[in-house]
Design a protein around this motif. Structure first.
Motif, PDB file in Angstrom:
ATOM      1  N   ASP A   1     -18.170  -3.534 -17.134  1.00 29.38           N
ATOM      2  CA  ASP A   1     -16.677  -2.890 -16.614  1.00 29.38           C
ATOM      3  C   ASP A   1     -16.262  -1.700 -16.960  1.00 29.38           C
ATOM      4  OD1 ASP A   1     -16.469  -5.551 -16.207  1.00 29.38           O
ATOM      5  OD2 ASP A   1     -14.973  -5.631 -18.070  1.00 29.38           O
ATOM      6  N   TYR A   2     -17.376  -0.881 -18.491  1.00 27.42           N
ATOM      7  CA  TYR A   2     -16.426   0.667 -18.454  1.00 27.42           C
ATOM      8  C   TYR A   2     -17.288   0.754 -17.483  1.00 27.42           C
ATOM      9  CZ  TYR A   2     -15.603   4.387 -21.406  1.00 27.42           C
ATOM     10  OH  TYR A   2     -15.550   5.768 -21.763  1.00 27.42           O
ATOM     11  N   GLU A   3     -18.714   0.913 -17.611  1.00 28.72           N
ATOM     12  CA  GLU A   3     -19.221   2.259 -17.058  1.00 28.72           C
ATOM     13  C   GLU A   3     -19.182   1.671 -15.285  1.00 28.72           C
ATOM     14  OE1 GLU A   3     -24.092   2.160 -15.458  1.00 28.72           O
ATOM     15  OE2 GLU A   3     -23.469   0.234 -17.587  1.00 28.72           O
ATOM     16  N   ILE A   4     -18.203   1.046 -14.518  1.00 27.67           N
ATOM     17  CA  ILE A   4     -17.929   1.270 -13.449  1.00 27.67           C
ATOM     18  C   ILE A   4     -16.596   1.967 -13.593  1.00 27.67           C
ATOM     19  CG2 ILE A   4     -17.260  -0.351 -11.374  1.00 27.67           C
ATOM     20  CD1 ILE A   4     -19.277  -2.349 -12.569  1.00 27.67           C
ATOM     21  N   VAL A   5     -15.911   1.374 -14.307  1.00 27.77           N
ATOM     22  CA  VAL A   5     -14.335   2.114 -14.622  1.00 27.77           C
ATOM     23  C   VAL A   5     -14.933   3.838 -14.723  1.00 27.77           C
ATOM     24  CG1 VAL A   5     -12.269   2.497 -16.083  1.00 27.77           C
ATOM     25  CG2 VAL A   5     -12.698   0.203 -14.888  1.00 27.77           C
ATOM     26  N   HIS A   6     -15.821   3.999 -15.572  1.00 22.11           N
ATOM     27  CA  HIS A   6     -16.067   5.560 -15.514  1.00 22.11           C
ATOM     28  C   HIS A   6     -16.711   6.378 -15.289  1.00 22.11           C
ATOM     29  CE1 HIS A   6     -17.934   8.840 -17.865  1.00 22.11           C
ATOM     30  NE2 HIS A   6     -16.840   8.601 -18.225  1.00 22.11           N
ATOM     31  N   HIS A   7     -17.553   5.436 -14.413  1.00 20.64           N
ATOM     32  CA  HIS A   7     -17.685   5.952 -12.703  1.00 20.64           C
ATOM     33  C   HIS A   7     -16.503   6.303 -11.380  1.00 20.64           C
ATOM     34  CE1 HIS A   7     -21.640   8.031 -10.342  1.00 20.64           C
ATOM     35  NE2 HIS A   7     -21.018   6.830  -9.289  1.00 20.64           N
ATOM     36  N   ALA A   8     -16.258   5.731 -11.140  1.00 22.89           N
ATOM     37  CA  ALA A   8     -14.994   5.452 -10.469  1.00 22.89           C
ATOM     38  C   ALA A   8     -14.278   6.007 -10.255  1.00 22.89           C
ATOM     39  CB  ALA A   8     -14.397   3.859 -10.540  1.00 22.89           C
ATOM     40  N   MET A   9     -13.621   6.484 -12.274  1.00 22.02           N
ATOM     41  CA  MET A   9     -12.586   7.308 -12.254  1.00 22.02           C
ATOM     42  C   MET A   9     -13.008   8.994 -12.273  1.00 22.02           C
ATOM     43  SD  MET A   9      -9.447   5.963 -13.282  1.00 22.02           S
ATOM     44  CE  MET A   9      -8.973   6.921 -14.457  1.00 22.02           C
ATOM     45  N   GLN A  10     -14.427   9.345 -12.571  1.00 23.19           N
ATOM     46  CA  GLN A  10     -15.410  10.967 -12.639  1.00 23.19           C
ATOM     47  C   GLN A  10     -15.236  10.675 -11.416  1.00 23.19           C
ATOM     48  OE1 GLN A  10     -18.874   9.581 -14.263  1.00 23.19           O
ATOM     49  NE2 GLN A  10     -18.300  11.378 -15.703  1.00 23.19           N
ATOM     50  N   GLN A  11     -15.988   9.156 -10.014  1.00 24.77           N
ATOM     51  CA  GLN A  11     -14.887  10.129  -8.738  1.00 24.77           C
ATOM     52  C   GLN A  11     -14.129  10.202  -8.549  1.00 24.77           C
ATOM     53  OE1 GLN A  11     -17.761   6.668  -6.684  1.00 24.77           O
ATOM     54  NE2 GLN A  11     -19.467   8.492  -6.879  1.00 24.77           N
ATOM     55  N   GLY A  12     -13.603   9.598  -8.278  1.00 24.54           N
ATOM     56  CA  GLY A  12     -12.165   9.790  -8.297  1.00 24.54           C
ATOM     57  C   GLY A  12     -11.681   9.079  -6.503  1.00 24.54           C
ATOM     58  N   ARG A  13     -12.073   8.650  -6.135  1.00 26.77           N
ATOM     59  CA  ARG A  13     -12.903   8.319  -4.297  1.00 26.77           C
ATOM     60  C   ARG A  13     -12.236   6.550  -4.306  1.00 26.77           C
ATOM     61  NH1 ARG A  13     -17.362  10.457  -3.933  1.00 26.77           N
ATOM     62  NH2 ARG A  13     -18.513   8.366  -3.481  1.00 26.77           N
ATOM     63  N   PHE A  14     -10.920   6.009  -4.812  1.00 25.40           N
ATOM     64  CA  PHE A  14     -10.191   5.159  -4.084  1.00 25.40           C
ATOM     65  C   PHE A  14      -9.096   5.125  -4.197  1.00 25.40           C
ATOM     66  CE2 PHE A  14     -10.750   5.883  -9.250  1.00 25.40           C
ATOM     67  CZ  PHE A  14      -9.353   5.342  -9.415  1.00 25.40           C
ATOM     68  N   ALA A  15      -9.157   3.921  -3.368  1.00 25.79           N
ATOM     69  CA  ALA A  15      -7.125   3.593  -3.535  1.00 25.79           C
ATOM     70  C   ALA A  15      -6.418   3.003  -3.683  1.00 25.79           C
ATOM     71  CB  ALA A  15      -6.980   3.140  -1.816  1.00 25.79           C
ATOM     72  N   TYR A  16      -7.395   2.036  -4.883  1.00 26.51           N
ATOM     73  CA  TYR A  16      -7.381   0.899  -5.919  1.00 26.51           C
ATOM     74  C   TYR A  16      -8.143   0.532  -6.905  1.00 26.51           C
ATOM     75  CZ  TYR A  16      -6.072  -3.641  -8.683  1.00 26.51           C
ATOM     76  OH  TYR A  16      -5.209  -4.437  -9.495  1.00 26.51           O
ATOM     77  N   LEU A  17      -8.280   0.943  -8.146  1.00 32.07           N
ATOM     78  CA  LEU A  17      -8.788   0.623  -8.800  1.00 32.07           C
ATOM     79  C   LEU A  17      -8.477  -0.447 -10.096  1.00 32.07           C
ATOM     80  CD1 LEU A  17     -11.659   1.161 -10.762  1.00 32.07           C
ATOM     81  CD2 LEU A  17     -10.534   2.650 -11.780  1.00 32.07           C
ATOM     82  N   GLY A  18      -8.908  -1.841 -10.251  1.00 36.29           N
ATOM     83  CA  GLY A  18      -8.362  -2.895 -10.551  1.00 36.29           C
ATOM     84  C   GLY A  18      -9.239  -3.407 -11.865  1.00 36.29           C
ATOM     85  N   LEU A  19      -8.614  -4.005 -13.275  1.00 36.14           N
ATOM     86  CA  LEU A  19      -9.551  -4.324 -14.082  1.00 36.14           C
ATOM     87  C   LEU A  19      -9.221  -5.430 -15.075  1.00 36.14           C
ATOM     88  CD1 LEU A  19     -12.365  -4.195 -16.178  1.00 36.14           C
ATOM     89  CD2 LEU A  19     -10.743  -1.909 -17.337  1.00 36.14           C
ATOM     90  N   ILE A  20      -9.893  -6.401 -14.992  1.00 34.73           N
ATOM     91  CA  ILE A  20     -10.047  -8.273 -15.005  1.00 34.73           C
ATOM     92  C   ILE A  20      -9.155  -7.128 -16.504  1.00 34.73           C
ATOM     93  CG2 ILE A  20     -11.999  -8.573 -15.375  1.00 34.73           C
ATOM     94  CD1 ILE A  20     -10.062 -11.624 -14.497  1.00 34.73           C
ATOM     95  N   GLY A  21      -8.440  -8.146 -17.358  1.00 41.13           N
ATOM     96  CA  GLY A  21      -8.339  -8.255 -18.646  1.00 41.13           C
ATOM     97  C   GLY A  21      -6.890  -7.695 -19.361  1.00 41.13           C
ATOM     98  N   SER A  22      -7.091  -8.236 -20.475  1.00 39.40           N
ATOM     99  CA  SER A  22      -6.025  -7.518 -21.138  1.00 39.40           C
ATOM    100  C   SER A  22      -4.851  -6.680 -21.315  1.00 39.40           C
ATOM    101  CB  SER A  22      -5.300  -8.248 -22.456  1.00 39.40           C
ATOM    102  OG  SER A  22      -6.361  -7.256 -23.461  1.00 39.40           O
ATOM    103  N   ALA A  23      -3.748  -6.015 -21.549  1.00 39.71           N
ATOM    104  CA  ALA A  23      -3.042  -4.757 -22.301  1.00 39.71           C
ATOM    105  C   ALA A  23      -3.435  -4.831 -23.663  1.00 39.71           C
ATOM    106  CB  ALA A  23      -1.515  -4.898 -23.055  1.00 39.71           C
TER     107      ALA A  23
END
Length: 140
Positions: free
Chosen positions: A66-88
């Protein structure tokens, strides 16, 4: 497991889904229309082809993945929505780790976690899928 429910809920709608997993056995025998099955040992690499209109929904079997995917997506910044399953709590841990790994604090607001409309409190996979689908549909 959760993502299969999201796919079921969205399957009758005119959305295109890329269902990505490392494990071929996680896919059902029948893949719904508008859904592309992608089995890859490198799921993060699929993000390299995203455009800025993509919705990225991260619901893997592993917090590290999950972290690897989120980190890579955030680095690229090319998305309209980035959702991560999980708690606060998971959100807080990811925010701290992302900042430590160079993601600007202001960019963290682009990630949604927990996912799904907040008024649905159920924990059953189908309830979570309905809440997530409702959130995604409200954005589009």
């Amino acid at each position: 497991m959760y993502f299969s429910w999201v796919v079921k809920v969205l399957s009758g709608l005119p959305v295109n889904i890329q269902w990505i997993d490392e494990r071929d056995n996680e896919f059902p025998a029948q893949i719904p229309p508008h859904c592309q099955k992608i089995v890859t040992a490198a799921p993060v690499s699929v993000l390299d082809g995203l455009d800025e209109n993509a919705y990225v929904l991260v619901m893997t079997h592993s917090h590290d993945l999950d972290y690897e995917i989120v980190h890579h997506a955030m680095q690229q910044g090319r998305f309209a929505y980035l959702g991560l399953i999980g708690s606060a709590t998971k959100r807080t841990r990811f925010d701290k780790r992302l900042q430590a790994d160079g993601i600007a604090a202001g960019d963290l607001s682009r990630m949604t976690c927990p996912i799904g409309i907040g008024s649905v409190k159920g924990k059953h996979p189908r309830e979570i899928a309905i809440a997530v689908a409702a959130e995604l549909l409200s954005l589009g």
